[in-house]
Design a protein around this motif. Structure first.
Motif, short mmCIF file in Angstrom:
data_model
loop_
_atom_site.label_atom_id
_atom_site.label_comp_id
_atom_site.label_asym_id
_atom_site.label_seq_id
_atom_site.Cartn_x
_atom_site.Cartn_y
_atom_site.Cartn_z
N ASP A 152 21.14 -40.67 2.06
CA ASP A 152 20.46 -41.83 2.33
C ASP A 152 20.66 -42.59 3.86
OD1 ASP A 152 23.01 -43.47 1.94
OD2 ASP A 152 22.71 -43.53 -0.11
N GLU A 153 20.28 -43.57 4.04
CA GLU A 153 20.55 -44.14 5.33
C GLU A 153 21.83 -44.64 5.58
OE1 GLU A 153 17.82 -46.80 8.60
OE2 GLU A 153 17.33 -46.70 6.56
N THR A 163 26.97 -36.77 1.01
CA THR A 163 26.78 -37.54 -0.01
C THR A 163 27.87 -38.76 0.13
OG1 THR A 163 28.34 -36.40 -1.37
CG2 THR A 163 26.02 -36.37 -1.99
#
Length: 489
Positions: free
Chosen positions: A309-310, A367
């Motif tokens: 994700d960002e 992650t």
């Protein structure tokens, strides 16, 4: 027999798989000169200043006109890396990661906190280098006394813990604290001197309280016989470390991946093979840790594109940028790599080395980002802050929680680290020449492909996690190295 290999059709160079002489044909070009195994040959004319393409990406630019069939290396190829990069968040579509139909489990030591060790050992950690040899004497005597009661008693000597300040001292303490939490250690003895900067009480405070029952301490200056006291406390720890192996799945494995002494074949055989193992562990729900941040320079955007994700993307950018600044602050170019051994093996620029090195992380999403001394928590692929140095980065991998390490090499090294380390040769010649160092020959993928080699290597990983010894373990090669970044008083 095939003599050269390209990765994608866009490549403008091929890598020699064997030593070749002038006049031989490689990938549709005729060699203009003898070129050794692992070295590169131009597949077409490359103009001065033009990017040279390998792995489908630029690995630098030609410093002069290069003819088809000519050797491409340091004499006509240079890095294009310059300082800090400008990075853009552009998440790539999720990769379809294939895995073996039936993943093996392993027999591990399930700890009270739920983590699983691949060994049940007693670790002795000195707070300071002054008592490093003391720790080793304790380990020798305790191992002889305990016999097979545990899998081993190991002391990890190092020269630090005093004459350090600030972040430098904090880094030493963080690494030792994280090693003290490792699931491969059924018990830990901390040996202090008494007057060092890295005081025992401060180190214990950095270790979570849940771990304290499995830890004992000795302060040498306060003991009449620190070796005798240490041996007695190791015996106490061994009496507590009574866990027996039980079958678990690969989702309980924490795998560290590392390369050292790479050659021109590392990015074609051993590293992508390890990447397949990383993907298998990820698919099973396990944890994989990739480090050597300077050996991501030139390939870092590929990892950033895989950020989950960002937020993770931002952490990867901060990690890479801070490491580049570390080079700049010391007046060194960020491209000060590859090593002399890498160059002799056919690697010319850091971009080339990095594009080969990051393949160890497979294709899974990134992650998490771990700073030096931090411990892994998230499943999937984590990036860990540490330099490329073999001993420093493998120590960081172990401290982060890796319970086994896959270590690829094209040149070979005898070094071993706190956790079982499987040495994987990029070429069959090394595996045959140094069987006392090498556990697995990745050169076999050139003849038999990746599928069979992946199955064999994954089987070896499971066997090693279940207790089979590695070459380094059989040779008694066990050590740590701590990343020292500050002044010495």
């Amino acid at each position: 027999m095939r003599t050269g290999l390209t990765i994608v059709p866009a490549d403008t160079v091929a890598t020699l798989l064997v030593d070749a002489t002038a006049g031989e044909r490689v990938e549709e070009v005729v060699l203009r000169e003898p070129i050794g195994r692992g070295q590169k040959v131009a597949l077409r004319a490359i103009a001065a200043g033009e990017p040279v393409i390998k792995f489908g990406f630029p690995i630098g630019h030609a410093t002069r006109d290069v003819a088809a069939g000519e050797h491409v290396h340091s004499h006509n190829l240079a890095t294009a890396l310059r300082g800090a990069g400008a990075y853009v968040y552009r998440p790539a579509p999720a990769n379809e990661i294939s895995s073996l139909a039936a993943l093996p489990g392993f027999d591990g030591y399930v700890r009270a906190d739920g983590r699983v060790g691949t060994r049940n050992e007693i670790w002795i950690l000195p707070t300071v280098g002054c008592v490093g040899r003391t720790a080793e004497r304790i380990a020798t005597r305790a191992a002889a006394m305990l016999g097979n009661q545990v899998d081993g008693v190991h002391a990890f000597n190092h020269p630090h813990g005093c004459s350090q300040l600030g972040q430098d001292l904090a880094g030493t303490r963080a690494i030792l604290a994280s090693l003290a939490c490792h699931p491969n250690a059924g018990g830990v003895l901390l040996v202090g001197l008494g007057c060092e900067e890295n005081q025992l009480d401060a180190l214990m405070a950095a270790i979570p309280s849940w771990r304290h029952p499995a830890i004992r301490t000795v302060t040498a200056q306060a003991s009449a016989d620190e070796v005798e006291d240490g041996v007695a406390k190791v015996a106490e720890l061994a009496a507590l470390a009574t866990t027996r192996r039980q079958q678990v799945g690969l989702d309980r494995l924490v795998l560290g991946v590392k390369c050292g002494g790479s050659d021109g074949l590392s990015g074609l055989t051993a590293n992508p093979l390890v990447g397949r193992i990383s993907d298998a562990i990820d698919a099973a729900g396990g944890q994989v840790i990739l480090t050597e941040i300077p050996e991501m320079f030139g390939a870092e955007q590929l990892l950033m594109d895989r950020a989950a994700d960002e937020r993770v993307f931002g952490e990867v950018v901060a990690l890479v940028s801070s490491f580049k600044q570390y080079f700049v602050d010391h007046g060194e170019p960020v491209s000060e790599n590859p090593s002399p051994g890498n160059v002799a093996g056919g690697i010319t620029t850091l971009e080339e080395k990095s594009l080969g090195a990051v393949q160890k992380g497979g294709r899974a999403a990134v992650t998490a980002v771990l700073r030096y001394g931090e411990r892994v928590a998230a499943s999937g692929l984590s990036l860990l802050e540490a330099p490329g140095n073999d001993a420093v980065s493998c120590t960081a991998l172990a401290a982060a929680g890796a319970t086994a390490i896959l270590f690829t090499t094209g040149r070979g090294t005898p070094m071993g680290f706190p956790v079982p380390t499987i040495k994987i040769a990029s070429n069959t010649a090394l595996a045959e020449r140094k069987p006392g160092w090498i556990d697995f020959d990745a050169g076999q993928v050139l003849d038999g492909g990746f599928a069979t080699a992946e199955e064999r290597l994954l089987g070896l990983v499971a066997a090693t996690a279940s207790g089979a010894s590695t070459a380094a373990e059989r040779n008694g090669e066990r050590e740590i190295a701590i990343w020292k970044r500050g002044v010495t008083l």
